[in-house]
Design a protein around this motif. Structure first.
Motif, PDB file in Angstrom:
ATOM      1  N   LYS A  47      19.854  43.526  42.852  1.00 63.37           N
ATOM      2  CA  LYS A  47      20.323  43.425  44.246  1.00 63.37           C
ATOM      3  C   LYS A  47      20.627  41.979  44.609  1.00 63.37           C
ATOM      4  N   LEU A  48      19.767  41.036  44.128  1.00 63.39           N
ATOM      5  CA  LEU A  48      20.047  39.622  44.383  1.00 63.39           C
ATOM      6  C   LEU A  48      21.378  39.224  43.751  1.00 63.39           C
ATOM      7  N   ARG A  49      21.612  39.679  42.533  1.00 60.30           N
ATOM      8  CA  ARG A  49      22.871  39.344  41.865  1.00 60.30           C
ATOM      9  C   ARG A  49      24.052  39.962  42.577  1.00 60.30           C
ATOM     10  N   GLN A  50      23.885  41.156  43.142  1.00 63.66           N
ATOM     11  CA  GLN A  50      24.959  41.809  43.873  1.00 63.66           C
ATOM     12  C   GLN A  50      25.346  41.011  45.117  1.00 63.66           C
ATOM     13  N   VAL A  51      24.316  40.539  45.832  1.00 61.16           N
ATOM     14  CA  VAL A  51      24.589  39.734  47.034  1.00 61.16           C
ATOM     15  C   VAL A  51      25.280  38.434  46.652  1.00 61.16           C
ATOM     16  N   GLN A  52      24.812  37.811  45.547  1.00 56.87           N
ATOM     17  CA  GLN A  52      25.441  36.559  45.114  1.00 56.87           C
ATOM     18  C   GLN A  52      26.912  36.767  44.779  1.00 56.87           C
ATOM     19  N   ILE A  53      27.229  37.893  44.152  1.00 56.20           N
ATOM     20  CA  ILE A  53      28.632  38.159  43.805  1.00 56.20           C
ATOM     21  C   ILE A  53      29.485  38.376  45.048  1.00 56.20           C
ATOM     22  N   VAL A  54      28.975  39.134  46.019  1.00 55.06           N
ATOM     23  CA  VAL A  54      29.733  39.405  47.240  1.00 55.06           C
ATOM     24  C   VAL A  54      29.965  38.112  48.019  1.00 55.06           C
ATOM     25  N   LEU A  55      28.930  37.281  48.092  1.00 52.43           N
ATOM     26  CA  LEU A  55      29.089  36.023  48.828  1.00 52.43           C
ATOM     27  C   LEU A  55      30.101  35.095  48.156  1.00 52.43           C
ATOM     28  N   GLY A  56      30.267  35.212  46.858  1.00 48.08           N
ATOM     29  CA  GLY A  56      31.192  34.331  46.150  1.00 48.08           C
ATOM     30  C   GLY A  56      32.631  34.781  46.223  1.00 48.08           C
ATOM     31  N   ARG A  57      32.911  35.951  46.781  1.00 44.33           N
ATOM     32  CA  ARG A  57      34.292  36.421  46.887  1.00 44.33           C
ATOM     33  C   ARG A  57      35.045  35.689  48.014  1.00 44.33           C
ATOM     34  N   PRO A  58      36.359  35.575  47.904  1.00 42.41           N
ATOM     35  CA  PRO A  58      37.154  34.927  48.972  1.00 42.41           C
ATOM     36  C   PRO A  58      37.009  35.693  50.280  1.00 42.41           C
ATOM     37  N   GLY A 129       4.762  44.731  47.979  1.00 45.44           N
ATOM     38  CA  GLY A 129       6.170  44.355  48.018  1.00 45.44           C
ATOM     39  C   GLY A 129       6.447  43.228  47.051  1.00 45.44           C
ATOM     40  N   ARG A 130       7.720  42.954  46.820  1.00 44.32           N
ATOM     41  CA  ARG A 130       8.158  41.876  45.947  1.00 44.32           C
ATOM     42  C   ARG A 130       9.304  41.150  46.645  1.00 44.32           C
ATOM     43  N   VAL A 131       9.400  39.832  46.411  1.00 46.14           N
ATOM     44  CA  VAL A 131      10.453  39.014  47.005  1.00 46.14           C
ATOM     45  C   VAL A 131      10.888  37.965  46.002  1.00 46.14           C
ATOM     46  N   VAL A 132      12.214  37.653  45.995  1.00 47.35           N
ATOM     47  CA  VAL A 132      12.762  36.641  45.102  1.00 47.35           C
ATOM     48  C   VAL A 132      13.884  35.917  45.827  1.00 47.35           C
ATOM     49  N   ALA A 133      14.032  34.643  45.532  1.00 48.95           N
ATOM     50  CA  ALA A 133      15.075  33.840  46.184  1.00 48.95           C
ATOM     51  C   ALA A 133      15.940  33.195  45.107  1.00 48.95           C
ATOM     52  N   GLY A 134      17.265  33.137  45.386  1.00 45.93           N
ATOM     53  CA  GLY A 134      18.191  32.509  44.451  1.00 45.93           C
ATOM     54  C   GLY A 134      19.309  31.804  45.214  1.00 45.93           C
ATOM     55  N   SER A 135      20.044  30.967  44.537  1.00 47.99           N
ATOM     56  CA  SER A 135      21.136  30.211  45.166  1.00 47.99           C
ATOM     57  C   SER A 135      22.454  30.954  45.019  1.00 47.99           C
ATOM     58  N   ALA A 136      23.357  30.729  45.998  1.00 48.71           N
ATOM     59  CA  ALA A 136      24.709  31.313  45.985  1.00 48.71           C
ATOM     60  C   ALA A 136      25.646  30.361  46.729  1.00 48.71           C
ATOM     61  N   ARG A 137      26.925  30.657  46.672  1.00 49.72           N
ATOM     62  CA  ARG A 137      27.899  29.842  47.400  1.00 49.72           C
ATOM     63  C   ARG A 137      28.657  30.757  48.340  1.00 49.72           C
ATOM     64  N   LEU A 138      28.629  30.360  49.600  1.00 48.01           N
ATOM     65  CA  LEU A 138      29.392  31.055  50.621  1.00 48.01           C
ATOM     66  C   LEU A 138      30.633  30.220  50.898  1.00 48.01           C
ATOM     67  N   GLY A 139      31.703  30.534  50.166  1.00 49.75           N
ATOM     68  CA  GLY A 139      32.880  29.663  50.203  1.00 49.75           C
ATOM     69  C   GLY A 139      32.540  28.384  49.469  1.00 49.75           C
ATOM     70  N   ALA A 140      32.629  27.261  50.205  1.00 46.63           N
ATOM     71  CA  ALA A 140      32.268  25.969  49.614  1.00 46.63           C
ATOM     72  C   ALA A 140      30.862  25.560  49.976  1.00 46.63           C
ATOM     73  N   THR A 141      30.161  26.406  50.732  1.00 48.48           N
ATOM     74  CA  THR A 141      28.828  26.031  51.232  1.00 48.48           C
ATOM     75  C   THR A 141      27.744  26.685  50.375  1.00 48.48           C
ATOM     76  N   PRO A 142      26.802  25.878  49.854  1.00 48.99           N
ATOM     77  CA  PRO A 142      25.681  26.486  49.112  1.00 48.99           C
ATOM     78  C   PRO A 142      24.687  27.125  50.087  1.00 48.99           C
ATOM     79  N   VAL A 143      24.230  28.301  49.780  1.00 50.76           N
ATOM     80  CA  VAL A 143      23.263  29.009  50.620  1.00 50.76           C
ATOM     81  C   VAL A 143      22.136  29.537  49.720  1.00 50.76           C
ATOM     82  N   THR A 144      21.057  29.936  50.365  1.00 51.27           N
ATOM     83  CA  THR A 144      19.918  30.566  49.667  1.00 51.27           C
ATOM     84  C   THR A 144      19.869  32.029  50.071  1.00 51.27           C
ATOM     85  N   VAL A 145      19.773  32.877  49.051  1.00 52.64           N
ATOM     86  CA  VAL A 145      19.701  34.321  49.282  1.00 52.64           C
ATOM     87  C   VAL A 145      18.275  34.786  48.954  1.00 52.64           C
ATOM     88  N   VAL A 146      17.635  35.442  49.906  1.00 51.31           N
ATOM     89  CA  VAL A 146      16.271  35.974  49.729  1.00 51.31           C
ATOM     90  C   VAL A 146      16.367  37.497  49.775  1.00 51.31           C
TER      91      VAL A 146
END
Length: 458
Positions: A47-58, A129-146
């Motif tokens: 799910k984290l990887r899915q969010v990272q991919i969606v955020l990286g789309r134009p 419960g379980r939680v994990v955080a990773g980095s992504a890019r929202l356009g040119a802006t780096p963001v953190t996805v939890v």
């Protein structure tokens, strides 16, 4: 019931089955839990990887700004899936958390976090419960996805699985108890046959034996031992019956003699010399009875191992000479010569050794040909020392040799009675040798008869 073999074996079998089933259930439960946890963690990382991919789309930044509910509607997938997108300054760009759960925000583990980056937490109601955080890019802006998730349905599933394992263990133990009881009832059937046969054993029915051919291999030693015990009982009972008859006969003879002589003497007046002769004859018979009783008491104690041996080192030649010296007078009366020879050393009770030798020498002196020599010889052999007493005289028939050491057995009963023999001397010799761990043997070849006492040197 505490002494029931079936109950004890059944309980032991049930405990073994229950313990084995419990250990197996615990292993399967832990393996199942570990597999489910691993699967959930893979889904969380997916799910984290899915969010990272969606955020990286134009156009993702414009979509997030214009329609923030898009991630709530399409990314969560389930009500217990939580997603938070945080800008570099800490501003929350999106927070998918319908139930308002409070969960920790771990530091970002980079663009591709692994299982080690996942942090455990506890939701409302104690749900894990379980939680994990990773980095992504929202356009040119780096963001953190939890990405977080509470596993309430998993806890319920684990509880149902544990209940089923417990039920299976209980059912298995119950089934094992029933099967074990049936198996033991059938398996112990040969033992019940032994018990039924043992109940039939009585003095008049000792000839029956258990059939070993139909017995299981595990019970064959028991059946063999039981049959051997019956054989010993049968032999012992036969010996006891014969011994009782012989004993009655041996006691009856001197008692009858004394009664008859006394009745004849009292039938009419007698002189003083006749009364003295009667008393002397009665005393002789009483002395014979006393010797017989003393010998029987010794044999009884020896048979029950009540004789305590006072072992000490003895020179065989000295013991032979000591006994020979005691019988020199009796030997001279018959013109006999006693000759001692040999050497050796034994560990034995002096009194018992001298008694055994005295019995043999007494027999040899009584039965040796007049003017012959009675030889007493000691000879060491491999692991033993032999003391022998030999005399020249009438040979003993072969059919009598194996019975000579039996109680009250006489080759010539008339002659023995006349010489005051009790018929127990050689039995005492055999008992003394048994107490010492040795044996007594006899050989009769031609004119020579030789009795041998074999003492172990150890």
């Amino acid at each position: 019931m505490k002494s029931s073999l079936t109950l004890r074996v059944t309980l032991a079998f049930v405990l073994i089955v229950a313990l084995t089933a419990s250990l197996l259930g615990i292993y399967l439960y832990r393996a199942f839990v570990a597999e489910i946890v691993r699967r959930d963690e893979l889904q969380l990382l997916g799910k984290l990887r899915q969010v990272q991919i969606v955020l990286g789309r134009p156009g993702a930044a414009e979509l997030l700004a214009a329609q923030p509910d898009f991630f709530r509607d399409t990314m969560s997938g389930q009500e217990n899936s939580l997603v938070r997108i945080v800008a570099p300054g800490g501003a929350v760009l999106a927070d998918i958390n319908p139930a308002g759960e409070r969960y920790p925000v771990p530091p970002s583990a980079g663009a591709a976090p692994g299982h080690g980056a996942i942090v455990a937490w506890t939701a409302r109601g104690g749900v894990p419960g379980r939680v994990v955080a990773g980095s992504a890019r929202l356009g040119a802006t780096p963001v953190t996805v939890v990405v977080a998730r509470a596993y309430g349905e998993r806890t319920a599933m684990f509880a149902r699985y544990r209940a089923r394992i417990l039920a299976a263990c209980a059912a298995g133990a119950l089934l094992a108890a029933v099967l074990a009881a049936l198996m033991l009832r059938r398996g112990l059937r040969p033992l019940r046959a032994v018990a039924e046969h043992a109940a039939l054993v009585k003095p008049g029915a000792l000839a029956h034996r258990l059939d070993i051919a139909g017995a299981p291999s595990e019970l064959r030693p028991l059946v063999d031992a039981f049959n051997a015990m019956l054989q010993r009982l049968q032999d012992g009972y036969a010996r006891l019956s014969g011994f009782s008859a012989d004993l009655a006969h041996e006691f009856r003879t001197p008692v009858t003699n004394m009664i008859g002589q006394s009745q004849v003497a009292l039938g009419q007046g007698r002189s003083r010399e006749e009364y003295e002769a009667l008393l002397a004859s009665n005393i002789e018979e009483l002395e014979r009875l006393a010797r017989m009783i003393e010998s029987m008491l010794f044999l009884a104690r020896a048979g029950q191992e009540e004789v305590v041996l006072a072992r000490q080192p003895l020179e065989a030649r000295e013991e032979l000479e000591r006994v020979a010296g005691f019988f020199e007078g009796m030997a001279e009366e018959r013109g006999l010569r006693l000759q001692c020879s040999g050497e050796g050393r034994i560990a034995a009770d002096p009194a018992l050794v001298r008694r055994a030798l005295a019995n043999l020498v007494s027999n040899a002196v009584r039965h040796a040909d007049a003017g012959s020599t009675v030889t007493l010889h000691a000879q060491p052999r491999a692991g033993m020392v032999e003391l022998s007493v030999a005399n020249a005289g009438a040979p003993i028939p072969r059919e009598h040799l194996e019975h000579l050491f039996e109680r009250f057995y006489r080759v010539d009963s008339a002659r023995s009675d006349a010489e005051g023999s009790t018929g127990l001397g050689l039995s005492i010799v055999s008992a003394i040798m048994t107490l010492h761990g040795g044996k007594a043997t006899v050989q009769s070849h031609g004119p020579e008869t030789r009795f041998t006492l074999v003492f172990p040197t150890g």
